[in-house]
Design a protein around this motif. Structure first.
Motif, PDB file in Angstrom:
ATOM      1  N   ALA B 314     -43.886  31.571 -17.222  1.00  0.00           N
ATOM      2  CA  ALA B 314     -44.157  31.128 -15.850  1.00  0.00           C
ATOM      3  C   ALA B 314     -43.271  29.952 -15.492  1.00  0.00           C
ATOM      4  CB  ALA B 314     -45.629  30.744 -15.699  1.00  0.00           C
ATOM      5  N   ILE B 315     -43.113  29.005 -16.436  1.00  0.00           N
ATOM      6  CA  ILE B 315     -42.280  27.829 -16.153  1.00  0.00           C
ATOM      7  C   ILE B 315     -40.824  28.253 -16.016  1.00  0.00           C
ATOM      8  CG2 ILE B 315     -41.390  25.683 -17.146  1.00  0.00           C
ATOM      9  CD1 ILE B 315     -44.158  25.225 -18.334  1.00  0.00           C
ATOM     10  N   VAL B 316     -40.345  29.113 -16.925  1.00  0.00           N
ATOM     11  CA  VAL B 316     -38.937  29.529 -16.858  1.00  0.00           C
ATOM     12  C   VAL B 316     -38.653  30.211 -15.519  1.00  0.00           C
ATOM     13  CG1 VAL B 316     -37.192  31.018 -17.891  1.00  0.00           C
ATOM     14  CG2 VAL B 316     -38.735  29.740 -19.352  1.00  0.00           C
ATOM     15  N   LEU B 317     -39.539  31.142 -15.142  1.00  0.00           N
ATOM     16  CA  LEU B 317     -39.355  31.851 -13.872  1.00  0.00           C
ATOM     17  C   LEU B 317     -39.353  30.870 -12.702  1.00  0.00           C
ATOM     18  CD1 LEU B 317     -39.221  34.578 -12.357  1.00  0.00           C
ATOM     19  CD2 LEU B 317     -41.696  34.541 -12.265  1.00  0.00           C
ATOM     20  N   SER B 318     -40.323  29.933 -12.707  1.00  0.00           N
ATOM     21  CA  SER B 318     -40.427  28.999 -11.593  1.00  0.00           C
ATOM     22  C   SER B 318     -39.203  28.105 -11.507  1.00  0.00           C
ATOM     23  CB  SER B 318     -41.681  28.143 -11.739  1.00  0.00           C
ATOM     24  OG  SER B 318     -42.809  28.960 -11.899  1.00  0.00           O
ATOM     25  N   VAL B 319     -38.718  27.634 -12.675  1.00  0.00           N
ATOM     26  CA  VAL B 319     -37.557  26.739 -12.657  1.00  0.00           C
ATOM     27  C   VAL B 319     -36.343  27.470 -12.056  1.00  0.00           C
ATOM     28  CG1 VAL B 319     -35.851  25.603 -14.135  1.00  0.00           C
ATOM     29  CG2 VAL B 319     -38.268  25.206 -14.509  1.00  0.00           C
ATOM     30  N   ILE B 320     -36.138  28.728 -12.457  1.00  0.00           N
ATOM     31  CA  ILE B 320     -35.000  29.476 -11.920  1.00  0.00           C
ATOM     32  C   ILE B 320     -35.139  29.631 -10.400  1.00  0.00           C
ATOM     33  CG2 ILE B 320     -33.821  31.708 -11.952  1.00  0.00           C
ATOM     34  CD1 ILE B 320     -34.539  31.970 -14.870  1.00  0.00           C
ATOM     35  N   MET B 321     -36.341  29.985  -9.960  1.00  0.00           N
ATOM     36  CA  MET B 321     -36.559  30.190  -8.521  1.00  0.00           C
ATOM     37  C   MET B 321     -36.327  28.892  -7.745  1.00  0.00           C
ATOM     38  SD  MET B 321     -37.827  33.374  -8.060  1.00  0.00           S
ATOM     39  CE  MET B 321     -38.812  33.235  -6.602  1.00  0.00           C
ATOM     40  N   ILE B 322     -36.880  27.781  -8.261  1.00  0.00           N
ATOM     41  CA  ILE B 322     -36.735  26.500  -7.567  1.00  0.00           C
ATOM     42  C   ILE B 322     -35.264  26.115  -7.509  1.00  0.00           C
ATOM     43  CG2 ILE B 322     -37.234  24.032  -7.716  1.00  0.00           C
ATOM     44  CD1 ILE B 322     -39.917  24.849  -9.059  1.00  0.00           C
ATOM     45  N   ALA B 323     -34.551  26.286  -8.649  1.00  0.00           N
ATOM     46  CA  ALA B 323     -33.150  25.883  -8.693  1.00  0.00           C
ATOM     47  C   ALA B 323     -32.328  26.685  -7.681  1.00  0.00           C
ATOM     48  CB  ALA B 323     -32.595  26.070 -10.101  1.00  0.00           C
ATOM     49  N   PHE B 324     -32.556  27.998  -7.612  1.00  0.00           N
ATOM     50  CA  PHE B 324     -31.807  28.808  -6.645  1.00  0.00           C
ATOM     51  C   PHE B 324     -32.105  28.372  -5.222  1.00  0.00           C
ATOM     52  CE2 PHE B 324     -30.685  32.201  -9.746  1.00  0.00           C
ATOM     53  CZ  PHE B 324     -29.364  32.351  -9.355  1.00  0.00           C
ATOM     54  N   ASN B 325     -33.382  28.129  -4.929  1.00  0.00           N
ATOM     55  CA  ASN B 325     -33.742  27.733  -3.569  1.00  0.00           C
ATOM     56  C   ASN B 325     -33.115  26.402  -3.180  1.00  0.00           C
ATOM     57  OD1 ASN B 325     -35.341  29.700  -2.205  1.00  0.00           O
ATOM     58  ND2 ASN B 325     -36.900  29.382  -3.766  1.00  0.00           N
ATOM     59  N   LEU B 326     -33.172  25.424  -4.116  1.00  0.00           N
ATOM     60  CA  LEU B 326     -32.606  24.102  -3.803  1.00  0.00           C
ATOM     61  C   LEU B 326     -31.095  24.196  -3.638  1.00  0.00           C
ATOM     62  CD1 LEU B 326     -34.575  21.635  -6.077  1.00  0.00           C
ATOM     63  CD2 LEU B 326     -34.671  21.848  -3.611  1.00  0.00           C
ATOM     64  N   LEU B 327     -30.450  24.973  -4.524  1.00  0.00           N
ATOM     65  CA  LEU B 327     -29.002  25.115  -4.427  1.00  0.00           C
ATOM     66  C   LEU B 327     -28.636  25.818  -3.123  1.00  0.00           C
ATOM     67  CD1 LEU B 327     -26.264  24.751  -5.755  1.00  0.00           C
ATOM     68  CD2 LEU B 327     -26.561  26.945  -6.870  1.00  0.00           C
ATOM     69  N   GLY B 328     -29.421  26.816  -2.753  1.00  0.00           N
ATOM     70  CA  GLY B 328     -29.175  27.520  -1.492  1.00  0.00           C
ATOM     71  C   GLY B 328     -29.265  26.575  -0.305  1.00  0.00           C
ATOM     72  N   ASP B 329     -30.316  25.751  -0.283  1.00  0.00           N
ATOM     73  CA  ASP B 329     -30.464  24.767   0.798  1.00  0.00           C
ATOM     74  C   ASP B 329     -29.280  23.809   0.814  1.00  0.00           C
ATOM     75  OD1 ASP B 329     -32.813  25.752   1.711  1.00  0.00           O
ATOM     76  OD2 ASP B 329     -34.093  24.294   0.677  1.00  0.00           O
ATOM     77  N   GLY B 330     -28.908  23.344  -0.383  1.00  0.00           N
ATOM     78  CA  GLY B 330     -27.811  22.382  -0.488  1.00  0.00           C
ATOM     79  C   GLY B 330     -26.512  22.991   0.003  1.00  0.00           C
ATOM     80  N   LEU B 331     -26.243  24.241  -0.398  1.00  0.00           N
ATOM     81  CA  LEU B 331     -25.000  24.894   0.012  1.00  0.00           C
ATOM     82  C   LEU B 331     -24.978  25.111   1.518  1.00  0.00           C
ATOM     83  CD1 LEU B 331     -24.383  27.547  -2.762  1.00  0.00           C
ATOM     84  CD2 LEU B 331     -22.918  25.633  -2.168  1.00  0.00           C
ATOM     85  N   ARG B 332     -26.139  25.464   2.074  1.00  0.00           N
ATOM     86  CA  ARG B 332     -26.188  25.693   3.520  1.00  0.00           C
ATOM     87  C   ARG B 332     -25.795  24.425   4.265  1.00  0.00           C
ATOM     88  NH1 ARG B 332     -31.645  27.925   5.288  1.00  0.00           N
ATOM     89  NH2 ARG B 332     -32.224  25.875   4.544  1.00  0.00           N
ATOM     90  N   ASP B 333     -26.349  23.284   3.799  1.00  0.00           N
ATOM     91  CA  ASP B 333     -25.994  22.020   4.439  1.00  0.00           C
ATOM     92  C   ASP B 333     -24.535  21.678   4.189  1.00  0.00           C
ATOM     93  OD1 ASP B 333     -28.549  21.893   5.263  1.00  0.00           O
ATOM     94  OD2 ASP B 333     -29.213  20.436   3.755  1.00  0.00           O
ATOM     95  N   ALA B 334     -24.051  21.954   2.961  1.00  0.00           N
ATOM     96  CA  ALA B 334     -22.689  21.566   2.607  1.00  0.00           C
ATOM     97  C   ALA B 334     -21.661  22.369   3.396  1.00  0.00           C
ATOM     98  CB  ALA B 334     -22.467  21.762   1.111  1.00  0.00           C
ATOM     99  N   PHE B 335     -21.970  23.631   3.652  1.00  0.00           N
ATOM    100  CA  PHE B 335     -21.014  24.484   4.366  1.00  0.00           C
ATOM    101  C   PHE B 335     -21.061  24.265   5.874  1.00  0.00           C
ATOM    102  CE2 PHE B 335     -21.123  27.722   0.751  1.00  0.00           C
ATOM    103  CZ  PHE B 335     -19.899  27.294   0.276  1.00  0.00           C
ATOM    104  N   ASP B 336     -22.097  23.586   6.348  1.00  0.00           N
ATOM    105  CA  ASP B 336     -22.262  23.442   7.787  1.00  0.00           C
ATOM    106  C   ASP B 336     -21.472  22.217   8.262  1.00  0.00           C
ATOM    107  OD1 ASP B 336     -23.009  23.310  10.347  1.00  0.00           O
ATOM    108  OD2 ASP B 336     -25.158  23.339   9.998  1.00  0.00           O
ATOM    109  N   PRO B 337     -20.413  22.418   9.022  1.00  0.00           N
ATOM    110  CA  PRO B 337     -19.582  21.277   9.425  1.00  0.00           C
ATOM    111  C   PRO B 337     -20.337  20.277  10.287  1.00  0.00           C
ATOM    112  CG  PRO B 337     -18.580  23.373  10.061  1.00  0.00           C
ATOM    113  CD  PRO B 337     -19.958  23.665   9.593  1.00  0.00           C
ATOM    114  N   ARG B 338     -21.450  20.722  10.887  1.00  0.00           N
ATOM    115  CA  ARG B 338     -22.179  19.807  11.750  1.00  0.00           C
ATOM    116  C   ARG B 338     -22.868  18.706  10.962  1.00  0.00           C
ATOM    117  NH1 ARG B 338     -25.349  24.221  14.945  1.00  0.00           N
ATOM    118  NH2 ARG B 338     -24.993  25.141  12.917  1.00  0.00           N
TER     119      ARG B 338
END
Lengths: 306, 341
Positions: B314-338
């Motif tokens: 459960a912890i391994v699955l959750s950590v992977i999911m959280i990491a992908f979500n946070l990285l996705g959010d971060g990339l979205r902000d990073a790619f957004d020139p605004r």
């Protein structure tokens, strides 16, 4: 508006026919006989049973009968539970599923609005950080993991609430929390972003200049305007909830349509699989239509395209 | 008169040599490419950066452990070592291999009559299989399913979205209706139907996931194409006689890469989630194989007595999911020139 709703209903009916056809022909392609111990029955016995369920007719006749009946919510009789119409089986079990779904979404959205507003008002404080961590957890951690952990810690270790079953309100609390956590996280995050934006707008400035109190500004002006776009999220949330509830019902042994669906798959009960599939799709499309219409009604800035 | 009014005299002025004027105008910060700029912004986002490294570590562990944790070693059963709690060298509280029997702590390893140098960092399951190896293997299978699903999703979604956006008109209309219909079919229904007719396995699960998730990708790509198609560089390419295929591959695709990457960061965790969900219900990865979902399912059966068998996956699955979500959010902000700062 009327024209729009009619058009959407037309698409719904068309999609339903498509789904019914797809499920029908896929089921026909499926390996495995619905007759238990088929190899032990003589040819005559097999034919008799097939005639009883209408499986001896040509494929296209079977298809047409199924399609017409399905549109009248008649999905035939179950293979597993002798002589039980599928629609009765579904009707018996839809109550707990609906109750659980509604409780989860009400709990999730209301708690989410509260927490999101609290985070926006206390922006960049520890409360805000804690709530945003909670939101990330709620969005990322799958509901069935939450369910299993709740069962272990609250049900077993602390012994506060029953672990599984469906015999009263106490039994609904853990599944509701497990299922409602994702809507909670999504709406909290959404409300926070919306509120932060609204709080910086001119009319909030004006309200402050008029000398309104902070709570009046937050409750009467900021929150109300942030709530409108939240309606658009309810549709997708309901979709996720339906998927999640199937496994949650299994974990907590709730007699809903989700657990019945899984059982029917494991026992090759084709009529129940098809019936449940169609009912799920129908509910989903109706929920999506309702949220779109409600959004158009409460926000005059949105005009539904005819 | 004029001199008095301004107070300026010819002596007050200096000749500036040509080269000094040049240096004053010079941009001395290095020119950043789009990618460098995005990386710079991503680095500022602590959550996303940590997630990025966590994911790299998870991927390395999962894919480099093939010789150590493969179907052969993970299926090694040992009746002597059933349901042993986690134990590591060194006296770490909680990792001493102890179980509580009748309110007393006993060493489960000594109780099973095992030599002192036997260690299972995550414990063992009901068949005496090492859970650490199983988690490594299960993580790999889950990631593989997710990556295959993401790849199929990418191909269908981008092709569909690009054709729909580029062609416009009636083609677009029909394709949009198709998207509307597909998106109103509950995705679990699609999985179940697909898994029923195909043999359950990695590919059928990945295909089921992809068939339900390409719609979002197609919508985003179409929206991007619609706005890009009106821009001058596309007209220029057209005027110069580039074919639609060339424009799509050489001009549109690179310009949409950020949208696509961000969307992938959300497709992959949702694929992991659905694979785990299906396996958890017993409809997913078939038995000799393991995924995080089947491990959770196994753990769920015995969680009253051996909670670590449920909690670790459960912890391994959750950590992977959280990491992908946070990285996705971060990339979205990073790619957004605004959000540039």
């Amino acid at each position: 508006m009327f024209k729009y709703v009619m058009k959407r209903l037309g698409i719904i009916v068309f999609t339903l026919i498509l789904i019914i056809s797809a499920t029908f022909f896929l089921m026909k392609l499926m390996p495995g006989s619905p007759l238990a111990n088929a190899e032990r029955l003589s040819g005559d016995q097999q034919r008799l049973i097939e005639a009883q369920y209408g499986l001896d007719k040509p494929l296209l006749v079977q298809y047409w009968n199924y399609l017409v009946n399905a549109l009248h919510l008649d999905f035939g009789t179950s293979f597993q539970f002798q002589g039980q119409p599928v629609s009765t089986l579904i009707a018996q079990r839809i109550g707990p599923s609906a109750q659980l779904g509604i409780q989860a979404i009400v709990f999730g959205v209301i708690a989410g609005i509260g927490l999101g507003a609290a985070a926006a008002v206390r922006r960049n404080t520890k409360t805000d950080t804690a709530l945003s961590i909670l939101a990330v957890l709620g969005i990322s951690v799958p509901s069935f993991v939450v369910a299993a952990l709740l069962q272990y810690y609250i049900g077993l270790k602390l012994d506060w609430l029953p672990i599984a079953g469906w015999e009263g309100f106490a039994y609904t609390i853990l599944p509701t929390i497990a299922l409602g956590l994702q809507p909670l996280a999504i709406s909290a995050r959404f409300i926070r972003t919306e509120m932060v934006e609204v709080m910086g707008s001119d009319y909030i400035e004006l309200a402050r200049a008029k000398g309104l109190s902070r709570s009046e500004i937050v409750w009467k002006h900021a929150l109300r305007n942030s709530l409108i776009p939240l309606v658009t999220l309810i549709g997708p949330m309901a979709v996720n909830l339906m998927t999640g509830s199937i496994v949650i019902e299994q974990i907590f042994t709730i007699p809903g349509i989700g657990s019945q669906f899984v059982n029917s798959i494991l026992t090759n009960d084709y009529p129940v699989i098809m019936g449940t599939t169609i009912v799920y799709s129908m509910m989903l499309m109706v929920v999506l239509l309702i949220t779109d219409v409600v959004y158009g009604l409460i926000d005059p800035r949105i005009r539904l395209a005819d | 008169m004029a001199e008095q009014a301004t107070g300026l005299t010819a002596e007050g002025f200096d000749f500036i040599p040509m080269d000094r004027a040049m240096t004053a105008e010079k941009i001395d910060r290095p020119a950043l490419s789009f990618r460098q700029d995005a990386w710079r912004r991503l680095k500022k986002n602590k959550g996303a950066l940590v997630s990025f490294w966590i994911l790299i570590i998870v991927f390395l562990f999962a894919f480099l452990s093939v010789p150590y944790a493969n179907p052969k070693t993970t299926s090694h059963q040992d009746v002597m070592q059933q349901n042993l709690p986690p134990k590591l060298p060194g006296n770490i509280p909680g990792l001493r291999g102890e179980t509580v029997v009748d309110g007393e702590k006993i060493d489960a390893y000594a109780d099973a009559g095992l030599p002192k140098d036997v260690y299972h960092p995550f414990g063992t399951d009901e068949f005496g299989r090492d859970l650490f190896k199983r988690v490594l293997y299960g993580t790999r299978v889950s990631l593989e399913v997710a990556l295959i699903a993401a790849l199929i999703d990418l191909v269908i979604g981008i092709t569909f979205g690009m054709i729909s956006g580029w062609m416009g008109g009636r083609v677009d209309l029909v394709m949009q209706r198709i998207i509307e219909i597909v998106s109103s079919i509950p995705n679990l229904v699609v999985f179940v139907l697909l898994i029923l007719i195909m043999k359950p396995g990695m590919f059928s699960i990945a295909l089921g996931i992809a068939l339900t998730s390409w719609v979002t990708m197609a919508r985003l790509v179409r929206a991007d194409v619609l706005s890009a198609k009106e821009q001058d560089y596309i007209s220029a390419a057209r005027t110069l006689g580039s074919s639609s295929w060339w424009i799509g591959l050489k001009h549109l695709l690179p310009n949409m890469s950020s949208t696509i990457i961000v969307q992938l960061m959300f497709t992959i965790p949702s694929a992991i989630f659905f694979e785990a969900l299906l396996s958890y219900m017993g409809l997913g990865i078939p038995v000799p194989m393991a995924s995080l979902g089947t491990l959770l399912n196994d753990g769920q059966k015995v969680f009253q007595f051996y909670p670590y068998q449920l909690i670790i996956p459960a912890i391994v699955l959750s950590v992977i999911m959280i990491a992908f979500n946070l990285l996705g959010d971060g990339l979205r902000d990073a790619f957004d020139p605004r959000t540039r700062d």
